[in-house]
Design a protein around this motif. Structure first.
Motif, PDB file in Angstrom:
ATOM      1  N   ARG A 188       0.839  -1.210   0.000  1.00  0.00           N
ATOM      2  CA  ARG A 188       0.000   0.000   0.000  1.00  0.00           C
ATOM      3  C   ARG A 188       0.872   1.257   0.000  1.00  0.00           C
ATOM      4  N   ILE A 189       1.922   1.252   0.790  1.00  0.00           N
ATOM      5  CA  ILE A 189       2.828   2.409   0.850  1.00  0.00           C
ATOM      6  C   ILE A 189       3.525   2.602  -0.494  1.00  0.00           C
ATOM      7  N   LEU A 190       3.971   1.505  -1.098  1.00  0.00           N
ATOM      8  CA  LEU A 190       4.637   1.601  -2.394  1.00  0.00           C
ATOM      9  C   LEU A 190       3.682   2.113  -3.472  1.00  0.00           C
ATOM     10  N   ILE A 191       2.471   1.590  -3.500  1.00  0.00           N
ATOM     11  CA  ILE A 191       1.483   2.031  -4.490  1.00  0.00           C
ATOM     12  C   ILE A 191       1.178   3.511  -4.307  1.00  0.00           C
ATOM     13  N   ARG A 192       0.949   3.909  -3.084  1.00  0.00           N
ATOM     14  CA  ARG A 192       0.633   5.320  -2.799  1.00  0.00           C
ATOM     15  C   ARG A 192       1.788   6.228  -3.226  1.00  0.00           C
ATOM     16  N   THR A 193       3.000   5.858  -2.858  1.00  0.00           N
ATOM     17  CA  THR A 193       4.170   6.660  -3.214  1.00  0.00           C
ATOM     18  C   THR A 193       4.360   6.691  -4.728  1.00  0.00           C
ATOM     19  N   ALA A 194       4.180   5.546  -5.390  1.00  0.00           N
ATOM     20  CA  ALA A 194       4.323   5.501  -6.849  1.00  0.00           C
ATOM     21  C   ALA A 194       3.289   6.387  -7.525  1.00  0.00           C
ATOM     22  N   GLN A 195       2.060   6.389  -7.017  1.00  0.00           N
ATOM     23  CA  GLN A 195       1.027   7.247  -7.600  1.00  0.00           C
ATOM     24  C   GLN A 195       1.375   8.720  -7.426  1.00  0.00           C
ATOM     25  N   ILE A 196       1.844   9.066  -6.261  1.00  0.00           N
ATOM     26  CA  ILE A 196       2.224  10.459  -5.995  1.00  0.00           C
ATOM     27  C   ILE A 196       3.356  10.880  -6.924  1.00  0.00           C
ATOM     28  N   GLU A 197       4.397  10.043  -7.017  1.00  0.00           N
ATOM     29  CA  GLU A 197       5.541  10.399  -7.859  1.00  0.00           C
ATOM     30  C   GLU A 197       5.158  10.412  -9.333  1.00  0.00           C
ATOM     31  N   THR A 198       4.361   9.459  -9.762  1.00  0.00           N
ATOM     32  CA  THR A 198       3.936   9.425 -11.162  1.00  0.00           C
ATOM     33  C   THR A 198       3.149  10.675 -11.523  1.00  0.00           C
ATOM     34  N   ASN A 199       2.198  11.061 -10.676  1.00  0.00           N
ATOM     35  CA  ASN A 199       1.403  12.257 -10.953  1.00  0.00           C
ATOM     36  C   ASN A 199       2.269  13.516 -10.984  1.00  0.00           C
ATOM     37  N   GLU A 200       3.233  13.604 -10.077  1.00  0.00           N
ATOM     38  CA  GLU A 200       4.137  14.757 -10.070  1.00  0.00           C
ATOM     39  C   GLU A 200       5.011  14.751 -11.321  1.00  0.00           C
ATOM     40  N   LEU A 201       5.511  13.593 -11.707  1.00  0.00           N
ATOM     41  CA  LEU A 201       6.336  13.486 -12.906  1.00  0.00           C
ATOM     42  C   LEU A 201       5.536  13.901 -14.145  1.00  0.00           C
ATOM     43  N   VAL A 202       4.319  13.425 -14.267  1.00  0.00           N
ATOM     44  CA  VAL A 202       3.482  13.779 -15.418  1.00  0.00           C
ATOM     45  C   VAL A 202       3.246  15.287 -15.452  1.00  0.00           C
ATOM     46  N   ARG A 203       2.953  15.878 -14.302  1.00  0.00           N
ATOM     47  CA  ARG A 203       2.739  17.331 -14.245  1.00  0.00           C
ATOM     48  C   ARG A 203       3.974  18.078 -14.738  1.00  0.00           C
ATOM     49  N   ARG A 204       5.140  17.631 -14.278  1.00  0.00           N
ATOM     50  CA  ARG A 204       6.389  18.286 -14.676  1.00  0.00           C
ATOM     51  C   ARG A 204       6.683  18.088 -16.164  1.00  0.00           C
ATOM     52  N   LEU A 205       6.409  16.887 -16.672  1.00  0.00           N
ATOM     53  CA  LEU A 205       6.624  16.638 -18.095  1.00  0.00           C
ATOM     54  C   LEU A 205       5.689  17.498 -18.952  1.00  0.00           C
ATOM     55  N   ASP A 217       4.672  20.432 -18.091  1.00  0.00           N
ATOM     56  CA  ASP A 217       5.288  21.765 -18.024  1.00  0.00           C
ATOM     57  C   ASP A 217       6.468  21.902 -18.984  1.00  0.00           C
ATOM     58  N   LEU A 218       7.135  20.785 -19.276  1.00  0.00           N
ATOM     59  CA  LEU A 218       8.288  20.806 -20.180  1.00  0.00           C
ATOM     60  C   LEU A 218       7.885  20.632 -21.649  1.00  0.00           C
ATOM     61  N   LEU A 225      12.453  10.640 -22.140  1.00  0.00           N
ATOM     62  CA  LEU A 225      13.093   9.808 -21.113  1.00  0.00           C
ATOM     63  C   LEU A 225      14.133  10.609 -20.348  1.00  0.00           C
ATOM     64  N   LEU A 226      14.961  11.348 -21.056  1.00  0.00           N
ATOM     65  CA  LEU A 226      15.998  12.146 -20.393  1.00  0.00           C
ATOM     66  C   LEU A 226      15.380  13.240 -19.531  1.00  0.00           C
ATOM     67  N   ASP A 227      14.326  13.894 -20.037  1.00  0.00           N
ATOM     68  CA  ASP A 227      13.616  14.891 -19.229  1.00  0.00           C
ATOM     69  C   ASP A 227      13.017  14.248 -17.984  1.00  0.00           C
ATOM     70  N   ALA A 228      12.436  13.047 -18.145  1.00  0.00           N
ATOM     71  CA  ALA A 228      11.832  12.348 -17.012  1.00  0.00           C
ATOM     72  C   ALA A 228      12.882  11.975 -15.970  1.00  0.00           C
ATOM     73  N   LEU A 229      14.022  11.489 -16.420  1.00  0.00           N
ATOM     74  CA  LEU A 229      15.088  11.128 -15.477  1.00  0.00           C
ATOM     75  C   LEU A 229      15.554  12.340 -14.681  1.00  0.00           C
ATOM     76  N   GLU A 230      15.696  13.471 -15.352  1.00  0.00           N
ATOM     77  CA  GLU A 230      16.096  14.699 -14.661  1.00  0.00           C
ATOM     78  C   GLU A 230      15.050  15.095 -13.617  1.00  0.00           C
ATOM     79  N   GLN A 231      13.789  15.006 -13.992  1.00  0.00           N
ATOM     80  CA  GLN A 231      12.719  15.371 -13.058  1.00  0.00           C
ATOM     81  C   GLN A 231      12.635  14.394 -11.894  1.00  0.00           C
ATOM     82  N   MET A 232      12.831  13.096 -12.166  1.00  0.00           N
ATOM     83  CA  MET A 232      12.792  12.113 -11.081  1.00  0.00           C
ATOM     84  C   MET A 232      13.946  12.330 -10.112  1.00  0.00           C
TER      85      MET A 232
END
Length: 161
Positions: A22-39, A41-42, A116-123
């Protein structure tokens, strides 16, 4: 009967929040949504959360559909459908596998590699934020621990193998 059968709804809910999955899923969802938002923006406006897992499981040199399906936990047909969508967006392409003429590799296109390179930088930036929250040492231990668990449970699942 399970010892959980006697728990109240509130106790079940409280326990569920401590379960690693549950913790992993929740964290992955949070990070995925933040990554998508940043991508977005780019300038990668077409990327969706559902694309992240597929794109993130393609090796830099290409991945066979069967291997991609295994990593995603889906059928070959489902993986192929996902790849078709990413092809339409111009992020991946299929090409013959030089090691096996019957197999097909899925590879990032130039456009996909840029994303991919933009995503890696954002992650990396997102992870620096996590490290600021819990400390660099704890962040390193979290990552090392999760890698050790994954390697022990499924040594063939690592990218690039």
């Amino acid at each position: 009967m399970s010892s959980f059968a006697t728990l109240s709804s509130a106790e079940i809910r409280a326990h569920r929040e401590t379960v690693l999955l549950r913790i992993l899923i929740r964290t992955a969802q949070i990070e995925t949504n933040e990554l998508v938002r940043r991508l977005h923006d780019l300038g990668h406006e077409a990327v969706q959360p559902s694309h992240i897992g597929v794109l993130g499981n393609i090796d830099t040199e290409g991945t066979r559909i069967a291997r991609l399906a295994s990593r995603l936990g889906v059928t070959r047909q489902a993986a192929s459908q996902m790849v078709t969508e990413l092809e339409r967006r111009g992020w991946v392409e299929r090409s013959p596998d030089p090691a096996d003429g019957r197999a097909v590799l899925v590879r990032h296109t130039a456009k996909g590699r840029t994303m991919l390179l933009d995503a890696l930088e954002q992650m990396d930036d997102i992870e620096r934020g996590y490290a600021a929250t819990i400390g660099s040492k704890k962040m390193r231990l979290v990552k090392e621990s999760l890698v050790a668990i994954a390697e022990a449970a499924d040594p063939d699942s690592a990218l690039g193998r």
